[in-house]
Every structure is written in structure tokens, then in C-alpha cells.
Design an enzyme around this catalytic site. Sequence first.
Site, PDB file in Angstrom:
ATOM      1  N   HIS A  62     -28.308  13.202  54.841  1.00 23.69           N
ATOM      2  CA  HIS A  62     -29.164  14.134  54.402  1.00 23.69           C
ATOM      3  C   HIS A  62     -30.212  14.639  55.360  1.00 23.69           C
ATOM      4  CE1 HIS A  62     -28.976  12.397  50.107  1.00 23.69           C
ATOM      5  NE2 HIS A  62     -27.989  13.110  50.525  1.00 23.69           N
ATOM      6  N   GLY A  63     -30.484  13.860  56.632  1.00 21.73           N
ATOM      7  CA  GLY A  63     -31.146  14.169  57.599  1.00 21.73           C
ATOM      8  C   GLY A  63     -32.566  14.900  57.130  1.00 21.73           C
ATOM      9  N   GLY A  79     -45.983  -0.489  41.484  1.00 21.06           N
ATOM     10  CA  GLY A  79     -45.005   0.647  40.596  1.00 21.06           C
ATOM     11  C   GLY A  79     -45.216   0.294  39.369  1.00 21.06           C
ATOM     12  N   ARG A 117     -45.571  36.434  41.221  1.00 15.36           N
ATOM     13  CA  ARG A 117     -45.816  35.712  42.252  1.00 15.36           C
ATOM     14  C   ARG A 117     -45.821  34.262  42.041  1.00 15.36           C
ATOM     15  NH1 ARG A 117     -51.465  34.022  42.215  1.00 15.36           N
ATOM     16  NH2 ARG A 117     -51.453  33.809  44.404  1.00 15.36           N
ATOM     17  N   PRO A 173     -47.059   4.775  48.154  1.00 14.21           N
ATOM     18  CA  PRO A 173     -46.004   4.511  48.960  1.00 14.21           C
ATOM     19  C   PRO A 173     -45.417   3.223  48.156  1.00 14.21           C
ATOM     20  CG  PRO A 173     -48.145   3.866  49.801  1.00 14.21           C
ATOM     21  CD  PRO A 173     -48.466   4.554  48.512  1.00 14.21           C
ATOM     22  N   ASN A 178     -37.044   3.023  51.868  1.00 12.95           N
ATOM     23  CA  ASN A 178     -35.921   3.119  52.988  1.00 12.95           C
ATOM     24  C   ASN A 178     -36.543   4.219  54.007  1.00 12.95           C
ATOM     25  OD1 ASN A 178     -35.527   5.104  51.192  1.00 12.95           O
ATOM     26  ND2 ASN A 178     -33.443   4.644  51.161  1.00 12.95           N
ATOM     27  N   GLU A 220     -35.237  12.615  43.317  1.00 11.47           N
ATOM     28  CA  GLU A 220     -34.227  12.322  44.336  1.00 11.47           C
ATOM     29  C   GLU A 220     -33.897  10.542  43.831  1.00 11.47           C
ATOM     30  OE1 GLU A 220     -32.403  14.115  45.799  1.00 11.47           O
ATOM     31  OE2 GLU A 220     -33.414  15.879  45.655  1.00 11.47           O
ATOM     32  N   CYS A 263     -29.716   6.249  50.161  1.00 12.36           N
ATOM     33  CA  CYS A 263     -29.075   6.878  48.921  1.00 12.36           C
ATOM     34  C   CYS A 263     -27.666   7.405  49.286  1.00 12.36           C
ATOM     35  CB  CYS A 263     -30.076   7.953  48.441  1.00 12.36           C
ATOM     36  SG  CYS A 263     -30.342   9.310  49.818  1.00 12.36           S
TER      37      CYS A 263
HETATM   38  P1  NAP Z   1     -37.548   1.899  43.584  1.00 15.02           P
HETATM   39  O1  NAP Z   1     -37.511   0.537  43.413  1.00 15.02           O
HETATM   40  O2  NAP Z   1     -37.278   2.651  42.620  1.00 15.02           O
HETATM   41  O3  NAP Z   1     -38.995   2.480  44.231  1.00 15.02           O
HETATM   42  C1  NAP Z   1     -39.259   3.907  44.590  1.00 15.02           C
HETATM   43  C2  NAP Z   1     -40.894   3.959  44.385  1.00 15.02           C
HETATM   44  O4  NAP Z   1     -41.203   4.071  42.845  1.00 15.02           O
HETATM   45  C3  NAP Z   1     -41.677   2.992  45.041  1.00 15.02           C
HETATM   46  O5  NAP Z   1     -42.890   3.617  45.491  1.00 15.02           O
HETATM   47  C4  NAP Z   1     -42.214   2.059  43.663  1.00 15.02           C
HETATM   48  O6  NAP Z   1     -43.229   1.262  43.756  1.00 15.02           O
HETATM   49  C5  NAP Z   1     -42.288   3.150  42.724  1.00 15.02           C
HETATM   50  N1  NAP Z   1     -42.152   2.586  41.197  1.00 15.02           N
HETATM   51  C6  NAP Z   1     -41.477   1.533  40.921  1.00 15.02           C
HETATM   52  N2  NAP Z   1     -41.614   1.762  39.521  1.00 15.02           N
HETATM   53  C7  NAP Z   1     -42.356   2.580  38.919  1.00 15.02           C
HETATM   54  C8  NAP Z   1     -43.093   3.201  37.784  1.00 15.02           C
HETATM   55  N3  NAP Z   1     -42.531   2.669  36.694  1.00 15.02           N
HETATM   56  N4  NAP Z   1     -43.731   4.177  37.977  1.00 15.02           N
HETATM   57  C9  NAP Z   1     -43.935   4.906  39.081  1.00 15.02           C
HETATM   58  N5  NAP Z   1     -43.567   4.543  40.501  1.00 15.02           N
HETATM   59  C10 NAP Z   1     -42.706   3.383  40.261  1.00 15.02           C
HETATM   60  O7  NAP Z   1     -36.712   2.424  44.860  1.00 15.02           O
HETATM   61  P2  NAP Z   1     -36.624   1.902  46.408  1.00 15.02           P
HETATM   62  O8  NAP Z   1     -36.023   0.527  46.268  1.00 15.02           O
HETATM   63  O9  NAP Z   1     -37.905   1.759  46.923  1.00 15.02           O
HETATM   64  O10 NAP Z   1     -35.923   2.680  47.096  1.00 15.02           O
HETATM   65  C11 NAP Z   1     -34.462   2.821  46.869  1.00 15.02           C
HETATM   66  C12 NAP Z   1     -33.843   3.615  45.854  1.00 15.02           C
HETATM   67  O11 NAP Z   1     -34.246   5.132  46.358  1.00 15.02           O
HETATM   68  C13 NAP Z   1     -32.398   3.730  45.883  1.00 15.02           C
HETATM   69  O12 NAP Z   1     -32.106   3.686  44.449  1.00 15.02           O
HETATM   70  C14 NAP Z   1     -32.010   5.168  46.581  1.00 15.02           C
HETATM   71  O13 NAP Z   1     -30.727   5.538  46.263  1.00 15.02           O
HETATM   72  C15 NAP Z   1     -33.055   5.854  46.219  1.00 15.02           C
HETATM   73  N6  NAP Z   1     -33.008   6.974  47.208  1.00 15.02           N
HETATM   74  C16 NAP Z   1     -32.659   8.229  46.738  1.00 15.02           C
HETATM   75  C17 NAP Z   1     -32.773   9.281  47.594  1.00 15.02           C
HETATM   76  C18 NAP Z   1     -32.029  10.714  47.368  1.00 15.02           C
HETATM   77  O14 NAP Z   1     -32.376  11.522  48.129  1.00 15.02           O
HETATM   78  N7  NAP Z   1     -31.513  10.920  46.263  1.00 15.02           N
HETATM   79  C19 NAP Z   1     -33.253   9.205  49.023  1.00 15.02           C
HETATM   80  C20 NAP Z   1     -33.623   7.768  49.256  1.00 15.02           C
HETATM   81  C21 NAP Z   1     -33.670   6.769  48.486  1.00 15.02           C
HETATM   82  P3  NAP Z   1     -43.204  -0.364  44.066  1.00 15.02           P
HETATM   83  O15 NAP Z   1     -42.706  -0.550  45.487  1.00 15.02           O
HETATM   84  O16 NAP Z   1     -44.633  -0.607  44.294  1.00 15.02           O
HETATM   85  O17 NAP Z   1     -42.436  -0.797  43.102  1.00 15.02           O
END
Ligand code: NAP
Length: 505
Positions: free
Chosen positions: A459-460, A229, A159, A197, A173, A268, A302
Site C-alpha cells: 500500500h505504501g 482498546g 461545498r 495508538p 504494525n 481499514e 495487512c
Molecule cells: P487490533 O488488535 O484490531 O488493534 C488496532 C487498534 O484498535 C489498537 O489501537 C487497539 O488498541 C484498538 N482497539 C482494540 N479493541 C478496540 C475496541 N473495542 N474499540 C476501539 N479500539 C480498539 O489490530 P492490531 O493487531 O493492532 O493490527 C493488526 C491488524 O490491523 C491486522 O488485522 C491488519 O490486517 C490490520 N491492518 C489493516 C490495514 C489495512 O489497510 N486494511 C493496514 C494495517 C493493519 P489496543 O492496542 O489497546 O488493543
Amino acid sequence: MLLKISSDVFKDIYEIDSDGIIKFKIFLAGEWVKRDSWFDVKSPIDLSVISRVSVPTKTDIDYTLKTLYEHGRWDMRNIPGYKRLNILYKVAELLEENSDDFVNSLIINAGKTVQNAKAEVSAAIDRLKNAELDLRNVTGDYIPGDWSYETIETEAIVRREPVGVILAITPFNYPLFDTVNKLSYSILVGNAFAVKPASADPIPVILLFKILEKAGLPSRSLALLTVPGSEMERIVSDSRIAAISLTGSSETGNKVLKTAGIKQFIMELGGGDPAIILADADLKWAAQRVARGIYSYTGQRCDAIKIILVENTVYDDFKQSLIDELKKVKVGDPRNDVDVGPLIDTATADEMMSAIDDAISKGGKILVGGRRLGPTYVEPTLIEAPRDKIESMILFNKEIFAPIALITNIKNHEEAAELSNKRPYGLDVSIFGKDILKIRYLIRHLEVGAIYINDYPRHGIGYYPFGGRKISGIGREGIGYSIEYTTAYKSIIYNYKGKGIWEYL
Ligand code: NAP
């Protein structure tokens, strides 16, 4: 600029400071609290401070994790599934009723155009309304024992059960949609849910928590951890967190994986996708879709297109059509009628400008755009890269989260596959063309999580699952797929040996 909240639903979760700025409380496993320590949230539109958000203390965090673990995960599990599903529908209904405040917060805080902000709120509502499709995979197995001498006269059921406390870490984003998506596949199967967030635009997520409370989710099962973060290590590594669902950059994914210890993960991560234009593609259609793939939400997706590989024979025609499409794009204040708003911060605009300089120093030629129009405003940009230099460019090797792409010509589809696979990312590819044999070859050879044929990657709401390979991630987001990572299997083996149930020969 001041943030205005119109619905009374939210009135007890904020105060207004003497300078007119909204100061938000945060929700910690049962109550809304305000703290002396807070951080400023700015609007990317003009970089003005639009709100202040409380930061939980260390004691708050310990209390919250303890409550989620000791009570919250059982409170959620003790609500029968059909009621949890109905609560998710109620969340959708309340989002719809209060959509003006969500749309407004996405425009002011995330810099989304009106159209993009409305689309994100609709996507969040749709995701919740589709939650029951997740249920198609909340199933188990029955395994008979008589295929092995050892297990004869026994049998088992396998299960799925909720794994416990899920930590969602969401990117800037899609602040609302990503939180709603992770919430749906976490609580539907009965887990407690904490979200961290992005610090840049937490406001839509704070508003969402009021909706979650109002919809009737058990309050000890939810937490909003507005921790920077850089200070997340203690939470991420806490053994009371059973699974982490992170959407963010590959760099953040790496850090979280290194500190988290043994847990379940959905990661992701970074992307930026290639588009492959085959010689028999409908070039006008391809140019329109590729242009959108580049500039939509200012390239901060992304699944945005970052590399365009075009078969030689149609290179010039396609290039011209794409230039024509990109020239039509209007950039400006997202509250006005524009296609492209600001980038999230000035650092991202700086990064885009450095990447342009790098490309030019390696022989790249700007075909469209290339200019910075303000601290956070840039023109959608297309750079022609010489085939023999493209692999050395920053824009080829690193995701630049801005509306910019490289274009180059290639001999054939085989070269397209080889070049695409040289990128460290492996999220999606889009292919434009008709030749089924070339397309089938590409499907076999591309190392990515999803391939979009005759459209740009989108991705929608995750109706079709998506997720990365290589540094783009681990696991899949998608309706019916993500519960794989928010549940654990448990095998229950019944022993009836010698009890006369079976009369084996
Ligand atoms: P990011 O800088 O990596 O931050 C994402 C989240 O992680 C934020 O809440 C951030 O907090 C937190 N964070 C940062 N450092 C951390 C740590 N050491 N431990 C735990 N959490 C931590 O990314 P972003 O600029 O917000 O978003 C853009 C990225 O997301 C791009 O690379 C994009 O490709 C990716 N993305 C991927 C997908 C997918 O489906 N593959 C979808 C959407 C976005 P803080 O804001 O406080 O730093």
C-alpha cells in the site's frame, strides 16, 4: 534493554524512573500531563519493559473531548488551508531532523528491522510532503436549477467542510505512518484530531505529538488518548466524535461499528492476500516478490501474502523457486543485519504455531520453516496444502499476522478467482503473468480493493488508493480519496424566483 532518546526536543515529555525506565506524559488538548495510572510498554525483541505511559482518567477524557469539540475543531478550521499545509510540511521537516529517535523507537518498540524502521519514517515524511495532492479533491459543485420545473430560478453550490473531531485508532504494525497518514487527511481539511495508538507500541506516536506541537498545530485541536482498546467504548460512542478512522483487525472493526452509532467511518481492517501465479509468469521474479510479500515485517502487514495459488503446469518449478528464496531469509534481533525480526508478542507466535498444527492435521506439509526460535521469533513458513483441504484450514479463513503462507495448485485462472473469493477478506490480490485475457478476467471477478500485477501488494504511502471489501473494511485510504470521509457535504441553495435574473421562455 533501555530505550534511549537522543534529541532534546523530547526532553519535557518524559521523566526517567529510578530503575532507568522512561515514563511518558501524554498530550491532552493543549497540555502534556502525567498521571498516577500508567501501563508498561515492552520491547518484542526480548520482552523487557522499555517504558511506562500515562493513562488518562475519565475526567481527562471528558475534558479532552469537550475541548476538542468546543474549541479545537474551530481552532483548526480558523487556520487558512495554505497555513495548515505549511504546518504539515514543517512536521515533515521536524520528523526528518529527529529521524534517529523515530527509527530507534520503531526498532526497539515495534521490533522492526533497521531497514523497515527507516522505510516507515521515510514513508511518513513522504506522505506529509505529498499532502498537497489531497487538495485536488477538496472541491465543490455548482448545480444549476433549470433542469427541473420545481427548482427553476434557483441554483446551488455543494461545498465540502470539515466534519469536526476525527478519532483515529491505529494498529501496532505502522504506528508512525498510520498516525501521520490519518492526521494528514484529517487536519488538511480542517478537523480536530485525536488518536488512540496501539498499546503495544505507542512510543513513536508519543514522540510524534511533540513534533506536532512544535510545528505549530493548534494545541486544543489535538489529543493522544492512550486508553486500552477494551476501554474505548465510551470514546468511540461519544457523539462529539464525528468520524472514526480505524486501522485494525476485522474483529475490532466489528466492535467499533456496533458501539459507535451514526458517524462517518474509514475502516481499514484485516487482510492477508492471495497471490496468483499464472502459467506464463516470470517464475524467478514472482518467487522473489512473493517471498518478500510473505516475510517483510515478519508477515505483520495487512497486505502480506498468505495464500499462493499456482497454475498446475508451473507448480513444481515455482514452488522450488519460492522455497529457495525463503531459505535465504535471516531471522534474528532486528538491531543486527537480518531480514526478519520478532513478532509483536508471544500470543501471535502461539497463534502461528496452532495454525501450523491445524494445517498439518488437515494434510498440509511444511516446505520451509515451521519452527519457533524464541518467545517472539519464528521462521518464515511455507505450507503445501492439498487443494481439496485448503478451504478448511485456519490459515485460509483467518488472517494470521505472522510470516506464513499456504501454497496449492489450481487448474486455471477461473479456479483462482473462485478460491480467492471464498476467503472472508477482500483487501488485495497479486497476479503474476502475462496473458492479458486471463488477467482481465481476474480483474473482473476478484472481490478485492486493489490488484497488483507482477508485484506483491504494497500500500505504501497510499499514492494509489487502497481499502477492503467484505470483512476487510469500508472506505479508502489514499491521497485525495480519504478526505471523502473527513469532510461533510453542505448544499447551499439560492432562491432568485421572480427577481428577473433569468428570462426563461
Ligand atoms: P487490533 O488488535 O484490531 O488493534 C488496532 C487498534 O484498535 C489498537 O489501537 C487497539 O488498541 C484498538 N482497539 C482494540 N479493541 C478496540 C475496541 N473495542 N474499540 C476501539 N479500539 C480498539 O489490530 P492490531 O493487531 O493492532 O493490527 C493488526 C491488524 O490491523 C491486522 O488485522 C491488519 O490486517 C490490520 N491492518 C489493516 C490495514 C489495512 O489497510 N486494511 C493496514 C494495517 C493493519 P489496543 O492496542 O489497546 O488493543
